[in-house]
Design a protein around this motif. Structure first.
Motif, PDB file in Angstrom:
ATOM      1  N   ASN B  31       0.753  -1.417   0.057  1.00  0.00           N
ATOM      2  CA  ASN B  31       0.129  -0.013   0.028  1.00  0.00           C
ATOM      3  C   ASN B  31       0.936   1.304   0.109  1.00  0.00           C
ATOM      4  N   VAL B  50      -2.354   0.096  -4.478  1.00  0.00           N
ATOM      5  CA  VAL B  50      -2.144  -1.432  -3.946  1.00  0.00           C
ATOM      6  C   VAL B  50      -1.342  -1.914  -4.791  1.00  0.00           C
ATOM      7  N   SER B  95       2.312   1.119   3.823  1.00  0.00           N
ATOM      8  CA  SER B  95       1.954   0.113   4.839  1.00  0.00           C
ATOM      9  C   SER B  95       1.779  -1.443   4.229  1.00  0.00           C
ATOM     10  N   HIS B  96       1.811  -2.101   5.151  1.00  0.00           N
ATOM     11  CA  HIS B  96       1.723  -3.464   4.589  1.00  0.00           C
ATOM     12  C   HIS B  96       0.393  -3.914   4.612  1.00  0.00           C
ATOM     13  N   LEU B  97       0.171  -4.764   3.733  1.00  0.00           N
ATOM     14  CA  LEU B  97      -1.240  -5.207   3.436  1.00  0.00           C
ATOM     15  C   LEU B  97      -1.999  -5.903   4.733  1.00  0.00           C
ATOM     16  N   ASN B  99      -1.333  -5.300   8.039  1.00  0.00           N
ATOM     17  CA  ASN B  99      -1.426  -4.608   9.164  1.00  0.00           C
ATOM     18  C   ASN B  99      -1.734  -3.069   8.898  1.00  0.00           C
ATOM     19  N   TYR B 100      -2.007  -2.308   9.609  1.00  0.00           N
ATOM     20  CA  TYR B 100      -2.384  -0.824   9.423  1.00  0.00           C
ATOM     21  C   TYR B 100      -1.656   0.314   9.814  1.00  0.00           C
TER      22      TYR B 100
END
Lengths: 117, 113
Positions: B31, B50, B95-97, B99-100
Motif C-alpha cells: 500500500n 495497492v 503500509s503492509h497489507l 497491518n494498518y
C-alpha cells in the motif's frame, strides 16, 4: 463538515510539565482508528500512538498517552514530562472503514507545540 | 529497515512547468499513499495504490496530477502544468497489507512561483 478537529493552533508548555493536545472527531461508523503523528521542523511525520475504537483501554506509548473518550468523540494526546525535543507540529488523524485493503487517513489541522526551557 | 524515501526534498519551479515527485516505499509494503498539505491547511489524501493498481484516487485535485507506480515498487507524482496553488508539502506513506501501520516519508516541499 470537519471530521477531525484540533482547536489549538499553538500550545506552549514548560519543560518537564505535562501537556494535553486536543482532538475531536466525527464519524458514524462504529469501527475506526485514531492516530497521532509528530512533525518536527525537519519535516518527517513520526507515528506516536494509535487507538482503535474497540480498544477497552487508553493507548500508551512511553511518555505519550491517549485520553480516549468515545462518547464525547475525543482523543486527546497527553505528553508527560515534556522535553525540548517535543517541540513540533502534532497531527491527529482518523482511519474509517472502506472497501478494500488498508485505508486512507483524515487529518486535523495540527497543533504547534513549543516546549520552553 | 529503510524508511519511506521521497525526493526531491525541495523543488522550486515556475508556473506552467512540470515537476515529478518520487516516493520509494518500504520494501514489501503493497500500500502506497500520497497526501499533501497546502498553505498550512490540513493534510489531504490524494490517492492510494495497492501494488501497481490505483485503489482510490478520489483525492486527486484535477487532471494536471498524474500518479504512477510501475511494477508496484516506487511511485511518481507528476504535476503538469504546475499552478501556484499546487505549492505545498507532498507526503508519501506506505503500509503492509496485513497491518494498518503507516510509515510516512519526509515529504517534498513544492514551491510554484
Amino acid at each position: 463538515a470537519q471530521k477531525i478537529t484540533q482547536t489549538q493552533p499553538g500550545m506552549f508548555v514548560q519543560e518537564k510539565e505535562a501537556v494535553t493536545l486536543d482532538c475531536t472527531y466525527d464519524t458514524s461508523d462504529p469501527s475506526y482508528g485514531l492516530f497521532w503523528y509528530k512533525q518536527p521542523s525537519s519535516g518527517e511525520m513520526i507515528f506516536l500512538i494509535y487507538q482503535g475504537s474497540y480498544d477497552q483501554q487508553n493507548a500508551t506509548e512511553g511518555r505519550y498517552s491517549l485520553n480516549f473518550q468515545k462518547a464525547r468523540k475525543s482523543a486527546n494526546l497527553v505528553i508527560s514530562a515534556s522535553q525540548l525535543g517535543d517541540s513540533a507540529m502534532y497531527f491527529c488523524a482518523m482511519r474509517e472503514p472502506a472497501p478494500g485493503t488498508a485505508r486512507q487517513l483524515t487529518f486535523g489541522s495540527g497543533t504547534q507545540l513549543t516546549v520552553l526551557p | 529497515e529503510a524508511g519511506v524515501t521521497q525526493f526531491p526534498s525541495h523543488s522550486v519551479i515556475e508556473k506552467g512547468q512540470t515537476v515529478t515527485l518520487r516516493c520509494d516505499p518500504i520494501s514489501g509494503h503493497d500500500n502506497l499513499y500520497w497526501y499533501r498539505r497546502v498553505m498550512g491547511k490540513e493534510i489531504k489524501f490524494l490517492l492510494h495504490f495497492v501494488k501497481e493498481s490505483k485503489q482510490d484516487e478520489s483525492g486527486m485535485p484535477n487532471n494536471r496530477f498524474l500518479a504512477e507506480r510501475t511494477g508496484g515498487t516506487y511511485s511518481t507524482l507528476k504535476v503538469q502544468p504546475a499552478e501556484l496553488e499546487d505549492s505545498g508539502v507532498y507526503f508519501c506513506a506506505s503500509s503492509h497489507l496485513a497491518n494498518y501501520g503507516y510509515t510516512f516519508g519526509s515529504g517534498t516541499r513544492l514551491t510554484v512561483v
